[in-house]
Scaffold this motif. Structure first.
Motif: not given
Lengths: 54, 407
Positions: B298-299, B306-307, B311-317
């Motif tokens: 989120d930061c 900013v998403q 789901l975007p967090i999982m792909h980015a991770a």
């Protein structure tokens, strides 16, 4: 029949109910779900699921 | 290299997910996680539907901090604030002392936006952005019930309807989180009002015809919708609070919950001289303007966006974990529908940019709606599925980018 929970988003998989909309029949055991399966809400793989109750 | 290892700031979904993914690739790189919280692992999306799951704050903890540290093979610094990043020396100044890093991952999340209100109880407005906030909120919700239960006991000869056991909760904001809380609280028997200056529920993500689908199902649970107005004053009343709305209406309530949106936490990055905009600016490799510093969650503002969703967090991770393990990997986002956890009327939406050119097309409407956003090239670039159509989200995601059927 057990209930499993996704550690990322809280999505619950209930073996009794299955997920007919994903092509997984009611009564499908967790062990019988394909390894390639991922949580429909967050995309976490089967290996990351956690069991919450029996 | 990497004897100082990787330092991750933040123990939310983004911080823990990148470490979990990294450990699938590499068990040896030293990793230190720094958090101002307890480090207990929980799923943030569950905060807004915990009542329906029969869970209190403690019950939402999936794994204790010490167990996370052991499972992931990391050093965990809890209750620790980071004051500054010294980029020249790759060193952090924290309340637990100095800490050196080879590579730094910022996953600090976002702060709830606070809308200024007048009145002598303006500081009583709550927001729920983490599990500690949730514990406080549930404590207040519970206290009210306890007080009323005692009253019922004292007047046990009189008939008191179960309705009087409710806590009245006024929610500022009828967006995704506001609607999820409204559903969860109302379904548990509390009296909920939702106040939003916008025209319909979740208006930032959905067109009118879709947003309106939520009105009746939630009203049936007792939700009192107040659109087109906002809270101007919160004042103490004999019991609870008196809200004064911009349209002059007044509401009596026990609790006020603010859910008007999030603002990326960029202060630490900004102070360190990293490029920031709305979020910390990173490229598709999640790399900031400093090659040794990454950001996600989120930061972060990834390629200008900013998403703040799961789901975007999982792909980015996953992409960042590969890069950290030595294989430079850009994140590629597929169609990522957002699921709104409103069991009274479920919603899945693939939002489009505010300035997107195209039209929302209604495809079906019985017990919900199915709408497609058709862009200038006549392709589907967004959708909303509500009610009985919500289950079709994976099927619908596959059609994104394809030519729309003639209307």
């Amino acid at each position: 029949m057990k209930v499993w929970q996704c550690v990322v988003c809280g999505f619950i998989y209930d073996e009794t109910k299955g997920m007919p909309e994903e092509g997984i029949k009611p009564g499908t055991k967790w062990a019988d779900i394909p390894e390639a399966w991922a949580c429909p809400d967050c995309g976490v793989a089967k290996a990351d699921f956690e069991m919450i109750e029996v | 290299m990497d004897n100082k290892g990787i330092v991750v700031l933040g123990s939310g979904l983004a911080g823990y997910s990148v470490i979990r993914e990294l450990r699938k690739l590499d068990r040896d790189i030293p990793v230190t996680l720094v958090t101002r919280d307890s480090g207990d692992y929980y799923s943030k999306p569950m905060l807004s539907n915990a009542l329906a799951q029969g869970k209190d704050a403690a019950g939402l903890v999936l794994t204790r901090a010490a167990d996370m540290a052991a499972q992931l093979g990391i050093k965990l610094l809890v209750d620790t604030e980071v004051h500054a990043i010294d980029r020249a020396n790759k060193r952090l100044d924290t309340t637990s002392g100095a800490l050196e890093y080879d590579r730094l991952v910022i996953a600090l999340g976002a702060d709830p936006i606070r809308i200024p209100v007048q009145g002598d109880a303006a500081d009583a407005v709550l927001s729920v952005n983490d599990i500690a906030d949730y514990a406080r909120f549930r404590g207040l919700l519970g206290n009210k019930n306890t007080v009323r239960a005692e009253l019922v006991e004292a007047h046990s000869n009189e008939h008191i309807s179960t309705g009087s056991m409710r806590t009245e909760v006024a929610i500022m904001g009828g967006g995704l989180i506001g609607c999820e809380f409204a559903n969860d609280l109302a379904a548990a028997g509390h009296a909920v009002s939702v106040i939003d200056p916008g025209p319909w529920p979740i208006a930032s993500l959905m067109p009118e015809q879709a947003g309106q689908q939520l009105l009746a199902p939630l009203a049936a649970l007792g939700v009192d919708w107040r659109f087109g107005t906002s809270v101007s004053r919160v004042d103490r009343a004999a019991s609870g609070y008196l809200l004064t709305l911009a349209d002059g209406a007044q509401l009596q309530t026990d609790l006020v919950l603010s859910a008007v949106g999030l603002r990326p936490r960029i202060a630490l990055a900004q102070q360190a001289g990293l490029a920031v905009n709305r979020g910390i600016k990173v490229d598709a490799h999640l790399r900031s303007s400093d090659a040794a510093i990454f950001a996600l969650g989120d930061c972060a503002e990834i390629d200008g966006k900013v998403q703040p969703f799961v789901l975007p967090i999982m792909h980015a991770a996953r992409a960042l974990a590969k890069t950290l393990a030595g294989e430079e990997t850009p994140v590629v986002f597929p169609a990522m529908p957002v699921v709104v956890k409103t069991p009274a009327h479920p919603v899945a939406v693939l939002p489009v940019a505010r300035d997107a050119v195209g039209t929302w097309q209604l495809r079906s409407n019985s017990d919900g709606v199915k709408m497609e956003f058709i862009d200038a090239e006549q392709c589907i670039s967004g959708f909303v599925l509500t009610g009985r159509y919500a289950a079709e989200r994976n099927e619908m995601s596959k059609q994104v980018g394809q030519r729309a059927l003639p209307v």
